[in-house]
Design an enzyme around this catalytic site. Structure first.
Site, short mmCIF file in Angstrom:
data_model
loop_
_atom_site.label_atom_id
_atom_site.label_comp_id
_atom_site.label_asym_id
_atom_site.label_seq_id
_atom_site.Cartn_x
_atom_site.Cartn_y
_atom_site.Cartn_z
N ASP A 38 0.84 -1.20 0.00
CA ASP A 38 0.00 0.00 0.00
C ASP A 38 0.89 1.26 0.00
O ASP A 38 0.70 2.19 -0.82
CB ASP A 38 -0.89 -0.05 1.25
CG ASP A 38 -2.04 0.94 1.24
OD1 ASP A 38 -2.28 1.56 0.18
OD2 ASP A 38 -2.70 1.09 2.29
N SER A 121 -3.03 -9.84 2.19
CA SER A 121 -3.03 -10.25 3.61
C SER A 121 -1.78 -11.02 4.05
O SER A 121 -1.69 -11.42 5.21
CB SER A 121 -4.27 -11.09 3.97
OG SER A 121 -5.41 -10.28 4.05
N TYR A 125 -0.91 -8.19 7.63
CA TYR A 125 -2.14 -8.82 8.11
C TYR A 125 -1.97 -10.29 8.51
O TYR A 125 -2.91 -10.92 9.01
CB TYR A 125 -3.28 -8.64 7.09
CG TYR A 125 -3.93 -7.26 7.13
CD1 TYR A 125 -3.52 -6.28 8.05
CD2 TYR A 125 -4.97 -6.93 6.26
CE1 TYR A 125 -4.12 -5.02 8.09
CE2 TYR A 125 -5.58 -5.66 6.31
CZ TYR A 125 -5.15 -4.72 7.23
OH TYR A 125 -5.76 -3.48 7.27
N1 AR6 Z 1 5.11 -5.23 -4.70
C1 AR6 Z 1 4.53 -6.44 -4.53
N2 AR6 Z 1 4.29 -7.00 -3.33
C2 AR6 Z 1 4.69 -6.31 -2.25
C3 AR6 Z 1 5.29 -5.03 -2.33
C4 AR6 Z 1 5.50 -4.49 -3.63
N3 AR6 Z 1 6.06 -3.29 -3.81
N4 AR6 Z 1 5.55 -4.60 -1.06
C5 AR6 Z 1 5.15 -5.57 -0.22
N5 AR6 Z 1 4.63 -6.60 -0.93
P1 AR6 Z 1 1.24 -6.10 2.94
P2 AR6 Z 1 -1.39 -6.97 3.95
C6 AR6 Z 1 4.08 -7.90 -0.46
O1 AR6 Z 1 1.78 -6.00 4.32
O2 AR6 Z 1 -0.77 -8.13 4.63
C7 AR6 Z 1 -0.70 -1.89 4.84
O3 AR6 Z 1 -0.22 -1.06 5.85
C8 AR6 Z 1 4.42 -8.34 0.94
O4 AR6 Z 1 5.73 -8.92 0.96
O5 AR6 Z 1 1.59 -5.03 1.98
O6 AR6 Z 1 -2.64 -7.20 3.13
C9 AR6 Z 1 -2.16 -1.59 4.50
O7 AR6 Z 1 -2.45 -0.22 4.62
C10 AR6 Z 1 3.35 -9.38 1.18
O8 AR6 Z 1 3.70 -10.62 0.60
O9 AR6 Z 1 -0.38 -6.19 2.95
C11 AR6 Z 1 -2.87 -2.41 5.54
O10 AR6 Z 1 -2.94 -1.73 6.77
C12 AR6 Z 1 2.14 -8.81 0.41
O11 AR6 Z 1 2.67 -7.81 -0.46
C13 AR6 Z 1 -2.01 -3.64 5.70
O12 AR6 Z 1 -0.69 -3.22 5.33
C14 AR6 Z 1 1.08 -8.18 1.28
O13 AR6 Z 1 1.71 -7.50 2.38
C15 AR6 Z 1 -2.42 -4.74 4.76
O14 AR6 Z 1 -1.69 -5.90 5.07
#
Ligand code: AR6
Length: 174
Positions: A38, A121, A125
């Site tokens: 995000d 997630s 999450y």
């Molecule tokens: N490109 C692709 N995947 C990514 C990137 C990127 N640039 N950066 C991280 N990931 P997360 P959630 C991966 O934490 O668990 C936020 O604060 C990461 O390694 O981004 O759904 C939101 O505002 C992981 O495998 O999302 C919410 O509060 C995946 O993306 C909360 O985090 C999801 O990790 C959502 O948590």
């Protein structure tokens, strides 16, 4: 039209760099930005994104909303809110499946040809990775089986654990 497994591909890297019709953001219910993917999407899209998101009035877990991509290579962003994983008994699997379906439905309505997903997630999450990746691939394949659009879906793994999980499940599908 190639069979469903052939319409799903896997990449390791940063979703903000990918040139597809839409990328999916794993957001929170405020839609006003955060950490993880995000944060990366908001930084890359520029400050116009948070202005557009403010007009959307948030988003419930399992639902999805669309904005332009602004400075991203992708013209559109589909924001979805995954479940916070607690113990697996709070409807997390159903909510995660609903996220994938909601994003795919928006892509189909808009006739997007290509769509990229992060592992919703699987970061902050706390969803168990193999389980989340298998829900993702199941929902995407089921949707593609009955919809021509999106023609292709890219799974974007940022870390090797997610890459490993997606690649194992895709192999089993083939
Ligand atoms: N490109 C692709 N995947 C990514 C990137 C990127 N640039 N950066 C991280 N990931 P997360 P959630 C991966 O934490 O668990 C936020 O604060 C990461 O390694 O981004 O759904 C939101 O505002 C992981 O495998 O999302 C919410 O509060 C995946 O993306 C909360 O985090 C999801 O990790 C959502 O948590």
């Amino acid at each position: 039209m190639p069979s469903e497994p052939r319409r799903i591909s896997l990449l390791q890297g940063d979703i903000t760099k990918i040139q597809v019709d839409a990328i999916v953001n794993a957001a929170n219910s405020s839609l006003l930005g955060g950490g993880g993917v995000d944060g990366a999407i908001h930084r890359a899209a520029g400050p116009e994104l948070v202005h557009a998101c403010r007009l959307l009035g948030g988003c419930k877990t399992g639902q999805a909303k669309l904005t332009p991509g602004f400075r991203l290579p992708a013209p559109w962003i589909i924001h979805t809110v995954g479940p916070v994983y607690r113990d697996g008994m709070q409807g997390e699997a159903q909510q995660l499946a609903a996220c994938y379906r909601a994003c795919l439905s928006i892509a189909a309505e808009r006739n997007f040809q290509s769509l990229a997903f992060p592992a919703i997630s699987c970061g902050i999450y706390g969803y168990p990775i193999l389980e989340a990746c298998s829900i993702a691939i199941r929902e995407i394949s089921q949707f593609l089986a009955t919809n021509a659009s999106p023609a292709t879906v890219v799974l974007v793994a940022f870390d090797s654990q997610v890459h490993q999980a997606f690649s194992q499940i895709l192999q089993d599908l083939d």
